[in-house]
Design a protein around this motif. Structure first.
Motif, PDB file in Angstrom:
ATOM      1  N   ALA A 350      83.573  68.651  47.746  1.00  0.00           N
ATOM      2  CA  ALA A 350      82.810  69.477  48.679  1.00  0.00           C
ATOM      3  C   ALA A 350      82.545  70.850  48.085  1.00  0.00           C
ATOM      4  O   ALA A 350      83.440  71.466  47.495  1.00  0.00           O
ATOM      5  N   GLY A 351      81.349  71.312  48.268  1.00  0.00           N
ATOM      6  CA  GLY A 351      80.958  72.625  47.756  1.00  0.00           C
ATOM      7  C   GLY A 351      80.260  72.552  46.413  1.00  0.00           C
ATOM      8  O   GLY A 351      79.676  73.549  45.972  1.00  0.00           O
ATOM      9  N   GLU A 352      80.360  71.413  45.719  1.00  0.00           N
ATOM     10  CA  GLU A 352      79.660  71.290  44.458  1.00  0.00           C
ATOM     11  C   GLU A 352      78.149  71.105  44.692  1.00  0.00           C
ATOM     12  O   GLU A 352      77.731  70.661  45.756  1.00  0.00           O
ATOM     13  N   THR A 353      77.359  71.381  43.681  1.00  0.00           N
ATOM     14  CA  THR A 353      75.898  71.260  43.780  1.00  0.00           C
ATOM     15  C   THR A 353      75.442  70.012  43.055  1.00  0.00           C
ATOM     16  O   THR A 353      75.841  69.761  41.915  1.00  0.00           O
ATOM     17  N   LEU A 354      74.613  69.226  43.753  1.00  0.00           N
ATOM     18  CA  LEU A 354      74.021  68.055  43.127  1.00  0.00           C
ATOM     19  C   LEU A 354      72.663  68.445  42.550  1.00  0.00           C
ATOM     20  O   LEU A 354      71.817  69.028  43.244  1.00  0.00           O
ATOM     21  N   ASN A 355      72.414  68.180  41.294  1.00  0.00           N
ATOM     22  CA  ASN A 355      71.117  68.418  40.675  1.00  0.00           C
ATOM     23  C   ASN A 355      70.328  67.121  40.708  1.00  0.00           C
ATOM     24  O   ASN A 355      70.639  66.161  39.994  1.00  0.00           O
ATOM     25  N   VAL A 368      49.544  64.803  43.928  1.00  0.00           N
ATOM     26  CA  VAL A 368      50.713  65.226  44.709  1.00  0.00           C
ATOM     27  C   VAL A 368      50.637  66.722  44.944  1.00  0.00           C
ATOM     28  O   VAL A 368      50.440  67.499  43.999  1.00  0.00           O
ATOM     29  N   ASN A 369      50.821  67.112  46.171  1.00  0.00           N
ATOM     30  CA  ASN A 369      50.818  68.530  46.522  1.00  0.00           C
ATOM     31  C   ASN A 369      52.233  69.095  46.448  1.00  0.00           C
ATOM     32  O   ASN A 369      52.476  70.080  45.753  1.00  0.00           O
ATOM     33  N   TYR A 370      53.175  68.463  47.123  1.00  0.00           N
ATOM     34  CA  TYR A 370      54.578  68.881  47.072  1.00  0.00           C
ATOM     35  C   TYR A 370      55.453  67.720  47.525  1.00  0.00           C
ATOM     36  O   TYR A 370      54.970  66.713  48.044  1.00  0.00           O
ATOM     37  N   VAL A 371      56.779  67.875  47.314  1.00  0.00           N
ATOM     38  CA  VAL A 371      57.780  66.866  47.688  1.00  0.00           C
ATOM     39  C   VAL A 371      58.761  67.501  48.669  1.00  0.00           C
ATOM     40  O   VAL A 371      59.147  68.667  48.513  1.00  0.00           O
ATOM     41  N   GLU A 372      59.141  66.745  49.693  1.00  0.00           N
ATOM     42  CA  GLU A 372      60.164  67.183  50.644  1.00  0.00           C
ATOM     43  C   GLU A 372      61.427  66.345  50.433  1.00  0.00           C
ATOM     44  O   GLU A 372      61.362  65.160  50.083  1.00  0.00           O
ATOM     45  N   LEU A 373      62.595  66.959  50.639  1.00  0.00           N
ATOM     46  CA  LEU A 373      63.899  66.273  50.513  1.00  0.00           C
ATOM     47  C   LEU A 373      64.510  66.104  51.898  1.00  0.00           C
ATOM     48  O   LEU A 373      64.588  67.068  52.674  1.00  0.00           O
ATOM     49  N   TYR A 374      64.915  64.881  52.213  1.00  0.00           N
ATOM     50  CA  TYR A 374      65.574  64.594  53.487  1.00  0.00           C
ATOM     51  C   TYR A 374      66.998  64.090  53.185  1.00  0.00           C
ATOM     52  O   TYR A 374      67.208  63.325  52.229  1.00  0.00           O
ATOM     53  N   THR A 375      67.985  64.508  54.003  1.00  0.00           N
ATOM     54  CA  THR A 375      69.403  64.131  53.778  1.00  0.00           C
ATOM     55  C   THR A 375      70.017  63.591  55.063  1.00  0.00           C
ATOM     56  O   THR A 375      69.573  63.902  56.169  1.00  0.00           O
ATOM     57  N   TRP A 376      71.096  62.785  54.866  1.00  0.00           N
ATOM     58  CA  TRP A 376      71.896  62.238  55.999  1.00  0.00           C
ATOM     59  C   TRP A 376      73.346  62.513  55.694  1.00  0.00           C
ATOM     60  O   TRP A 376      73.816  62.310  54.590  1.00  0.00           O
ATOM     61  N   HIS A 377      74.082  63.022  56.673  1.00  0.00           N
ATOM     62  CA  HIS A 377      75.464  63.421  56.437  1.00  0.00           C
ATOM     63  C   HIS A 377      76.379  62.730  57.440  1.00  0.00           C
ATOM     64  O   HIS A 377      76.852  63.305  58.422  1.00  0.00           O
ATOM     65  N   GLY A 378      76.583  61.421  57.231  1.00  0.00           N
ATOM     66  CA  GLY A 378      77.575  60.682  57.980  1.00  0.00           C
ATOM     67  C   GLY A 378      77.109  60.169  59.325  1.00  0.00           C
ATOM     68  O   GLY A 378      77.540  59.109  59.761  1.00  0.00           O
ATOM     69  N   ILE A 394      65.697  69.256  42.186  1.00  0.00           N
ATOM     70  CA  ILE A 394      66.142  69.955  43.389  1.00  0.00           C
ATOM     71  C   ILE A 394      67.647  70.196  43.239  1.00  0.00           C
ATOM     72  O   ILE A 394      68.417  69.256  42.938  1.00  0.00           O
ATOM     73  N   ALA A 395      68.109  71.424  43.450  1.00  0.00           N
ATOM     74  CA  ALA A 395      69.559  71.722  43.459  1.00  0.00           C
ATOM     75  C   ALA A 395      70.010  71.679  44.908  1.00  0.00           C
ATOM     76  O   ALA A 395      69.607  72.488  45.735  1.00  0.00           O
ATOM     77  N   PHE A 396      70.885  70.671  45.211  1.00  0.00           N
ATOM     78  CA  PHE A 396      71.334  70.472  46.568  1.00  0.00           C
ATOM     79  C   PHE A 396      72.818  70.792  46.667  1.00  0.00           C
ATOM     80  O   PHE A 396      73.664  70.087  46.095  1.00  0.00           O
ATOM     81  N   PRO A 397      73.243  71.856  47.383  1.00  0.00           N
ATOM     82  CA  PRO A 397      74.671  72.174  47.529  1.00  0.00           C
ATOM     83  C   PRO A 397      75.297  71.309  48.626  1.00  0.00           C
ATOM     84  O   PRO A 397      74.753  71.143  49.701  1.00  0.00           O
ATOM     85  N   THR A 398      76.456  70.746  48.332  1.00  0.00           N
ATOM     86  CA  THR A 398      77.159  69.966  49.329  1.00  0.00           C
ATOM     87  C   THR A 398      78.004  70.888  50.184  1.00  0.00           C
ATOM     88  O   THR A 398      78.421  71.982  49.759  1.00  0.00           O
ATOM     89  N   THR A 399      78.293  70.461  51.401  1.00  0.00           N
ATOM     90  CA  THR A 399      79.035  71.315  52.324  1.00  0.00           C
ATOM     91  C   THR A 399      80.278  70.667  52.857  1.00  0.00           C
ATOM     92  O   THR A 399      80.993  71.237  53.686  1.00  0.00           O
ATOM     93  N   GLY A 400      80.608  69.486  52.427  1.00  0.00           N
ATOM     94  CA  GLY A 400      81.802  68.839  52.925  1.00  0.00           C
ATOM     95  C   GLY A 400      81.594  67.350  53.085  1.00  0.00           C
ATOM     96  O   GLY A 400      80.513  66.806  52.768  1.00  0.00           O
TER      97      GLY A 400
END
Length: 400
Positions: A350-355, A368-378, A394-400
């Motif tokens: 937890a707290g690490e960043t996913l690249n 392509v104009n742009y890309v959106e990122l969608y996430t699911w957390h449990g 995309i650099a995505f920081p995890t939170t737990g």
């Protein structure tokens, strides 16, 4: 002789006995016809074989009235001023230096009466009627645009009550300040200019005409302005299409902006042939300002994907047309695709960043104009993360 017998020298005294009347006459040739002024010179001649002419008495009458003395003058021409238009008759009586008079009009049949007619009234102005051609099917309106190649002009014969009509002076051309030098016989009541062609300069043509009477008076000049236009409007530059791509789902519109001018009769309409994008064949633009016109169209959802050609037509008020072809509208109804390309770890602290690395593509053509990122957390639903991305990672920081 005196009483002393002295005798004076003899002296001669000579004198001339003059009992003859002088003579005079007016130069009729100088008065024959008409005068277009009330003031003119009357040439005279006079003679006396003895004492010589001392004065010349001028008599006149107007329109058959009573002869009246105008004045007496020394020998020479007499400057006469009348009292208005009409027929004037003149005669002269000479007076010599010892008082002998030339016979008056009632007692001397040798007196010559000279006559002239004064006409200072201008003829009436010529009234012009213009037609599309000599067939006279269509009456033309002054100062109005037309594209007839043989306009035909007609007028009624001018009536001049005093000296009568002499001839017409006229002009046809594009110089509104031109001096009228060409003439037409007084019996002519129509005029057709040389044929205009598509090569003739467009713009104003002026038919000008005035009447001249025998006395030399001109009528006012009558002008008919024939506005000639065979030139199509002109599109300026390239049209603007915004946006360049639409998805044609029945809710999105495209705006066309064109610029066009017409130096002649003016632009009557600009239309677009929107058949290829599901519109009509002659949809009208709306004038905005200056030389700008706009057309907003919403293609229906039935339009197929691809590049569509749209044609524009500008028409002036005489029907001259200009065409602008192959304006492109691009329809893109295919959704783009994107996917994460790097392998993600199965566990992460937890707290690490996913690249995250990703690729995106679009086969519909708009790109392509742009890309959106969608996430699911449990639990719950996927949610959009942060903003829109274009850089491929995309650099995505995890939170737990």
């Amino acid at each position: 002789y005196d009483k002393a017998g002295n005798t004076e020298d003899s002296r001669d005294q000579t004198f001339i006995l003059d009992t003859s009347a002088p003579s005079s006459q007016i130069d009729q040739a100088s008065l024959t016809g008409y005068k277009n002024t009330n003031s003119f010179s009357i040439p005279t001649t006079q003679s006396d074989s003895a004492s010589g002419v001392a004065k010349l008495h001028l008599y006149f009458r107007k329109d058959g009235g009573i002869f009246t003395e105008f004045g007496n003058y020394t020998v020479g021409n007499v400057n006469f001023t009348g009292t208005g238009d009409g027929e004037y008759e003149f005669y002269t009586r000479a007076e010599d230096n010892v008082g002998n008079f030339e016979g008056d009009i009632s007692g001397d049949t040798d007196i010559r009466i000279a006559t002239t007619i004064v006409d200072t009234v201008n003829p009436p102005a010529v009234v012009i009627t213009a037609y599309n051609d000599s067939g006279k099917a269509t009456v033309l309106t002054n100062d109005t645009w037309y594209n007839h190649s043989l306009p035909y002009f007609e007028w009624l014969t001018i009536t001049d009550d005093r000296s009568g009509l002499d001839q017409y002076y006229y002009y046809f051309g594009q110089d509104n300040a031109a001096i009228l030098t060409d003439t037409l016989d007084k019996t002519i009541t129509d005029f057709t200019p040389d044929a205009l062609t598509t090569l003739s300069p467009n713009g104003n043509y002026y038919f000008k005409i005035k009447a001249l009477d025998v006395a030399g008076n001109f009528s006012a000049t009558t002008t008919f302005i024939y506005k000639y236009d065979t030139t199509a409007p002109e599109f300026i530059g390239s049209p603007l299409v915004s946006p360049q791509f639409i998805n044609a789902d029945g809710a999105n519109s495209v705006t066309f902006t064109v610029h066009a001018t017409d130096a002649g009769s003016g632009i009557a309409s600009i239309t677009g042939d929107l058949t290829n994008i599901g519109g009509g064949s002659a949809v009208s633009f709306t004038y905005t300002s200056g030389d700008e016109y706009k057309l907003i169209v919403t293609p229906p959802g039935t339009v197929t994907e691809g590049t569509k050609d749209v044609n524009f037509t500008a028409t002036d008020n005489l029907g001259n047309e200009a065409f602008m072809v192959l304006v492109e509208v691009k329809i893109d109804k295919t959704a783009p695709s994107a996917m994460i390309t790097n392998v993600l770890p199965t566990t992460i602290i937890a707290g690490e960043t996913l690249n995250l690395s990703y690729t995106a593509s679009d086969t519909g053509g708009s790109g392509v104009n742009y890309v959106e990122l969608y996430t699911w957390h449990g639990s719950g639903s996927y949610a959009k993360y942060d903003g829109n991305y274009t850089g491929g990672s995309i650099a995505f920081p995890t939170t737990g």
